[in-house]
Scaffold this motif. Structure first.
Motif, PDB file in Angstrom:
ATOM      1  N   GLU B  32      22.652  16.854  20.388  1.00 23.92           N
ATOM      2  CA  GLU B  32      23.731  15.916  20.613  1.00 23.92           C
ATOM      3  C   GLU B  32      25.079  16.620  20.530  1.00 23.92           C
ATOM      4  O   GLU B  32      25.332  17.389  19.597  1.00 23.92           O
ATOM      5  CB  GLU B  32      23.665  14.792  19.567  1.00 23.92           C
ATOM      6  CG  GLU B  32      24.606  13.654  19.857  1.00 23.92           C
ATOM      7  CD  GLU B  32      24.360  12.478  18.919  1.00 23.92           C
ATOM      8  OE1 GLU B  32      23.458  12.577  18.054  1.00 23.92           O
ATOM      9  OE2 GLU B  32      25.075  11.482  19.039  1.00 23.92           O
ATOM     10  N   TRP B  33      25.929  16.372  21.506  1.00 25.82           N
ATOM     11  CA  TRP B  33      27.247  16.990  21.581  1.00 25.82           C
ATOM     12  C   TRP B  33      28.296  15.886  21.600  1.00 25.82           C
ATOM     13  O   TRP B  33      28.180  14.920  22.359  1.00 25.82           O
ATOM     14  CB  TRP B  33      27.366  17.850  22.836  1.00 25.82           C
ATOM     15  CG  TRP B  33      26.423  19.006  22.886  1.00 25.82           C
ATOM     16  CD1 TRP B  33      25.064  18.961  23.116  1.00 25.82           C
ATOM     17  CD2 TRP B  33      26.744  20.395  22.699  1.00 25.82           C
ATOM     18  NE1 TRP B  33      24.540  20.235  23.092  1.00 25.82           N
ATOM     19  CE2 TRP B  33      25.538  21.124  22.845  1.00 25.82           C
ATOM     20  CE3 TRP B  33      27.930  21.084  22.454  1.00 25.82           C
ATOM     21  CZ2 TRP B  33      25.492  22.515  22.736  1.00 25.82           C
ATOM     22  CZ3 TRP B  33      27.889  22.459  22.340  1.00 25.82           C
ATOM     23  CH2 TRP B  33      26.682  23.164  22.476  1.00 25.82           C
ATOM     24  N   LYS B  34      29.333  16.070  20.817  1.00 25.74           N
ATOM     25  CA  LYS B  34      30.355  15.025  20.679  1.00 25.74           C
ATOM     26  C   LYS B  34      31.669  15.501  21.277  1.00 25.74           C
ATOM     27  O   LYS B  34      32.074  16.654  21.064  1.00 25.74           O
ATOM     28  CB  LYS B  34      30.539  14.714  19.188  1.00 25.74           C
ATOM     29  CG  LYS B  34      31.431  13.538  18.896  1.00 25.74           C
ATOM     30  CD  LYS B  34      31.562  13.354  17.393  1.00 25.74           C
ATOM     31  CE  LYS B  34      32.585  12.284  17.069  1.00 25.74           C
ATOM     32  NZ  LYS B  34      32.874  12.234  15.630  1.00 25.74           N
ATOM     33  N   ARG B  45      30.031  11.134  24.240  1.00 27.37           N
ATOM     34  CA  ARG B  45      28.909  11.822  23.598  1.00 27.37           C
ATOM     35  C   ARG B  45      27.839  12.114  24.637  1.00 27.37           C
ATOM     36  O   ARG B  45      27.624  11.287  25.532  1.00 27.37           O
ATOM     37  CB  ARG B  45      28.366  10.891  22.511  1.00 27.37           C
ATOM     38  CG  ARG B  45      27.351  11.428  21.577  1.00 27.37           C
ATOM     39  CD  ARG B  45      27.259  10.497  20.344  1.00 27.37           C
ATOM     40  NE  ARG B  45      27.023   9.110  20.661  1.00 27.37           N
ATOM     41  CZ  ARG B  45      25.816   8.540  20.684  1.00 27.37           C
ATOM     42  NH1 ARG B  45      24.743   9.249  20.423  1.00 27.37           N
ATOM     43  NH2 ARG B  45      25.685   7.253  20.953  1.00 27.37           N
ATOM     44  N   GLU B  47      23.724  13.784  25.055  1.00 29.52           N
ATOM     45  CA  GLU B  47      22.517  14.372  24.456  1.00 29.52           C
ATOM     46  C   GLU B  47      21.791  15.135  25.551  1.00 29.52           C
ATOM     47  O   GLU B  47      21.714  14.663  26.691  1.00 29.52           O
ATOM     48  CB  GLU B  47      21.598  13.285  23.919  1.00 29.52           C
ATOM     49  CG  GLU B  47      22.113  12.578  22.696  1.00 29.52           C
ATOM     50  CD  GLU B  47      21.242  11.377  22.386  1.00 29.52           C
ATOM     51  OE1 GLU B  47      20.192  11.553  21.760  1.00 29.52           O
ATOM     52  OE2 GLU B  47      21.619  10.274  22.806  1.00 29.52           O
ATOM     53  N   LYS B 137      28.743  20.619  19.174  1.00 27.99           N
ATOM     54  CA  LYS B 137      27.460  20.098  18.737  1.00 27.99           C
ATOM     55  C   LYS B 137      27.609  19.369  17.412  1.00 27.99           C
ATOM     56  O   LYS B 137      28.322  19.836  16.525  1.00 27.99           O
ATOM     57  CB  LYS B 137      26.451  21.238  18.597  1.00 27.99           C
ATOM     58  CG  LYS B 137      25.033  20.811  18.840  1.00 27.99           C
ATOM     59  CD  LYS B 137      24.148  22.009  19.074  1.00 27.99           C
ATOM     60  CE  LYS B 137      22.778  21.559  19.536  1.00 27.99           C
ATOM     61  NZ  LYS B 137      21.887  22.708  19.764  1.00 27.99           N
ATOM     62  N   LYS B 138      26.965  18.213  17.305  1.00 33.93           N
ATOM     63  CA  LYS B 138      27.062  17.430  16.057  1.00 33.93           C
ATOM     64  C   LYS B 138      26.236  18.059  14.950  1.00 33.93           C
ATOM     65  O   LYS B 138      25.220  18.655  15.193  1.00 33.93           O
ATOM     66  CB  LYS B 138      26.558  16.011  16.306  1.00 33.93           C
ATOM     67  CG  LYS B 138      27.576  15.149  17.020  1.00 33.93           C
ATOM     68  CD  LYS B 138      27.098  13.740  17.167  1.00 33.93           C
ATOM     69  CE  LYS B 138      27.468  12.909  15.948  1.00 33.93           C
ATOM     70  NZ  LYS B 138      27.112  11.498  16.127  1.00 33.93           N
TER      71      LYS B 138
END
Lengths: 125, 138
Positions: B32-34, B45, B47, B137-138
């Motif tokens: 997951e990238w924010k 966001r 994924e 990346k979260k």
């Protein structure tokens, strides 16, 4: 320009706080913290364990810059560090939530290492 | 990989020392990238998912009351040359009815750079537009 002289600065709370290098193998700076105190903005740097510099950075004053002479919003900063074995000039700008630091590192005359340029990217936590 | 008799449009299309296989840096890409911009009006966001050998992109658009789920769409991966096993970027497409969105992304120094090309299909006279934003990346 002093912060107090800025008529309409960007919300400094946007910048104050801790920013983390997006790259886990950072070449110089692992993270940084920006604080505001007594009408001064200060930056404190934390070394990267994978970087080429192993000394202590400490803190330095951030000089704010706007996008144009007739605009007051802060979009960039500059900072200088006079360290034991090198001088560092940091040109810092923000772009869509990313803080981008272009660092110009100059080693002392007795040091044979090449002066170098490093660009790193930070996000706020 | 046999490199003779291959069609090509430029010399970099055919030079390859070994067969290309994905996977070397999949772990870097997956997850997951924010969006690092809290004020974004674009994708908040993303994924990136791997399912049975295929890769999918799952985007969430920023709206006034939170996020709009765009769902999953197939994601095509790219390396930086025909022989490199390192994933350099990706491409995906969303047809949301009123708008077609082509998404291209790449990762550099831990930052995912996502560009979206938005083409309106609803005759609303809105300009087609592109956006470029940054994700961590979260």
């Amino acid at each position: 320009m002093k912060i107090a002289e800025q008529k309409s600065i960007a919300d400094l709370s946007y910048y104050t706080g801790t920013w983390i290098n997006s790259y886990d193998k950072a070449r110089v700076i692992a993270s940084l913290t920006i604080t505001e105190k007594d009408e001064k903005i200060e930056i404190t740097l934390k070394n990267s364990e994978t970087g080429f510099y192993s000394g202590e950075w400490g803190s330095s004053e951030l000089k704010p810059h706007a996008y144009a002479p007739d605009i007051n919003d802060i979009v960039a900063f500059q900072a200088r560090f006079d360290l034991d074995d090198m001088d560092a000039f940091l040109a810092i700008n923000e772009n869509k939530g990313l803080l981008i630091i272009a660092g110009y590192f100059s080693f002392k005359p007795s040091d044979n290492r090449s002066d170098c340029f490093v660009r790193e990217f930070f996000y706020k936590i | 990989m046999q490199t003779t008799n291959l069609a090509y449009s430029k010399k970099d299309d055919i030079i390859s020392e070994f067969y290309h296989e994905w996977g070397t840096n999949m772990e870097t890409l997956l997850g997951e990238w924010k969006n690092v911009n809290p004020k974004t009006g674009q994708i908040s966001r993303v994924e990136i998912l791997s399912k049975e050998g295929d890769t999918f992109l799952h985007c969430h658009g920023k709206v006034d009351d939170g996020e709009q789920d765009w769902g999953e769409t197939p994601c095509e991966l790219f390396s930086d040359n025909v022989g490199s096993p390192t994933i350099e970027g990706f491409m995906a497409s969303y047809n949301l009815g009123f708008v077609q969105i082509e998404i291209v992304g790449n990762i550099k120094y831990g930052v995912m750079v996502v560009q979206s090309y938005n083409t309106f299909k609803d005759g609303s006279n809105r300009n087609n537009y592109i956006a470029r934003e940054f994700f961590c990346k979260k």
